[in-house]
Design an enzyme around this catalytic site. Sequence first.
Site, PDB file in Angstrom:
ATOM      1  N   TRP A 131       0.837  -1.197   0.000  1.00  0.00           N
ATOM      2  CA  TRP A 131       0.000   0.000   0.000  1.00  0.00           C
ATOM      3  C   TRP A 131       0.873   1.248   0.000  1.00  0.00           C
ATOM      4  CZ3 TRP A 131      -5.560   0.016   1.673  1.00  0.00           C
ATOM      5  CH2 TRP A 131      -6.124  -1.266   1.593  1.00  0.00           C
ATOM      6  N   ASP A 137     -11.515   6.940   3.879  1.00  0.00           N
ATOM      7  CA  ASP A 137     -12.191   6.212   4.960  1.00  0.00           C
ATOM      8  C   ASP A 137     -13.212   7.102   5.667  1.00  0.00           C
ATOM      9  OD1 ASP A 137     -12.786   3.971   6.449  1.00  0.00           O
ATOM     10  OD2 ASP A 137     -11.166   4.259   7.890  1.00  0.00           O
ATOM     11  N   ASP A 190     -12.427   1.575  -0.790  1.00  0.00           N
ATOM     12  CA  ASP A 190     -13.500   2.260  -0.042  1.00  0.00           C
ATOM     13  C   ASP A 190     -13.960   3.560  -0.689  1.00  0.00           C
ATOM     14  OD1 ASP A 190     -13.310   0.246   1.815  1.00  0.00           O
ATOM     15  OD2 ASP A 190     -12.343   1.451   3.354  1.00  0.00           O
ATOM     16  N   ASN A 250     -11.891  -7.041   3.567  1.00  0.00           N
ATOM     17  CA  ASN A 250     -13.088  -7.608   4.170  1.00  0.00           C
ATOM     18  C   ASN A 250     -12.998  -9.126   4.240  1.00  0.00           C
ATOM     19  OD1 ASN A 250     -16.161  -7.824   4.797  1.00  0.00           O
ATOM     20  ND2 ASN A 250     -15.664  -5.633   4.802  1.00  0.00           N
ATOM     21  N   ASP A 290      -6.778  -3.196  11.369  1.00  0.00           N
ATOM     22  CA  ASP A 290      -7.763  -2.259  10.818  1.00  0.00           C
ATOM     23  C   ASP A 290      -7.910  -1.025  11.701  1.00  0.00           C
ATOM     24  OD1 ASP A 290      -8.545  -3.902   8.626  1.00  0.00           O
ATOM     25  OD2 ASP A 290      -9.776  -5.098   9.989  1.00  0.00           O
TER      26      ASP A 290
END
Length: 471
Positions: A221, A258, A297, A373, A447
């Site tokens: 990421w 987010d 997201d 998820n 998370d």
Amino acid sequence: MRWIVRGLVTALLAVGVVIPGSAPTASAATELITNGAFTTNTTGWWGNNVPISLDAGQLKAAVPGATTNPWDALVGQKVPAFPIRQGHKYILAFDARASAARTVQTTVQLNAAPFTGTLNKSFAVTTTKQRFAFGFTGGFETTQAELTFQLGGLAGGAYTFWLDNVSLIDLAGTPAGNPVSQTNGFYVDPKSNPKAWVDANPGTTATTINNALASKPMARWFGGWVPNLSDGIQQYIAPATAAGKLPVLVAYNIPGRDACGGHSSGGAGNVAAYKEWIQTFAAAIGTRPAIVVVEPDSIGDVGCIKTDLERTYRYEMLNFALQAFKDFAPNTWTYADATNKGWGYDIKLPDLADRLNQAGVAKAHGLAANVSNYYLTSETVAFVNDLNTHLATPKPFIIDTSRNGNGPGNEPVDPWCNPRGRKLGSVAQQGGGAEMLLWVKVPGDSDGVCNASTEPAGKFDPNLALMLINS
């Protein structure tokens, strides 16, 4: 926020998965710079008020102090001149360092008065060699362009500047390539968060985590925490390319990131900053093969954005991002956020499809589902196939299987956030009901401070990793 609806029955594996045909192998872009590697000499390069020499395969420039303007001390390539075509896409990339920290400029410009520029960028050099990459669009037509590195007009006195591996490519006519056919398997990141923890904590637990998790392909990421995005991407992609392996990257820096969940909030400061960041992301990849998941997201979060103007900006930035990869990274496949089964059905599929259309999904190679998820692969295949019936052109898709081995959790609060009892899913592979199954979320990365972890979002938690391995 990654919505989970409890009590859903596992869907049957759907048929009709979209699998694209092989794209043509991309041809080489046109290189405009000569002798950019300085293997044996500095032929073709010149200095203005700056003596240049060869130093261990690099161009070395002795920059004087007490100059007034940036162009009072410069190095560059002026002869032979090269063409710039209006509307063509270009990538300038190079390695640079200096004997002391300085912020200098590079330009692509006319090589005679009025020296009009089509690229003018500042960049910060340190004593450590770094890679820099800038994508730009040709702003005029000429056969007489030059490249400069303008090193003057700075406080701090004289210094030495080193330059290497300079490339300026014209991407016009470069066809879109198939990164899967150009590589042989997925890249295992030797500097992933799990691997870094394993290397720093030798022992039985580290061996378990390494064998089950850290030795497997997963995405890396990238966001605002990477100080030099070009160099960060170079450090990740260059060894993958050398090994003939396919790297998976995640772009995660959109403003208002987010918006629903909040644990990973942040992003670029404004629209302009994001556009510059994401164009640099694409240019840093360049013509090398890669997979990029674009802003997880970002589509689901639209419902939590407070104003119409902010939603308009969100769609504008996503359109820009997807186009940037088409323009500057022709061998990259991009995947737009398709949320997950619970969140997607909660939004309603026609509305989710409308959001994707407004975000420019036609510019993406495919969709990314279940990122970070827990829905089972079979459930997610059925969900995306259902979503595809609402798109004008069905899209291939990838599924994040990093933590979906046991399906969703049943935590009473924030069930998407480090739920207990979850398990690793299928390792990276082609097929499996989708175009690819990938570990997009780094398994073991938290998370946020919630449920099974007390670590902040993005930090590796060995206890989470062991849970995923042993559940």
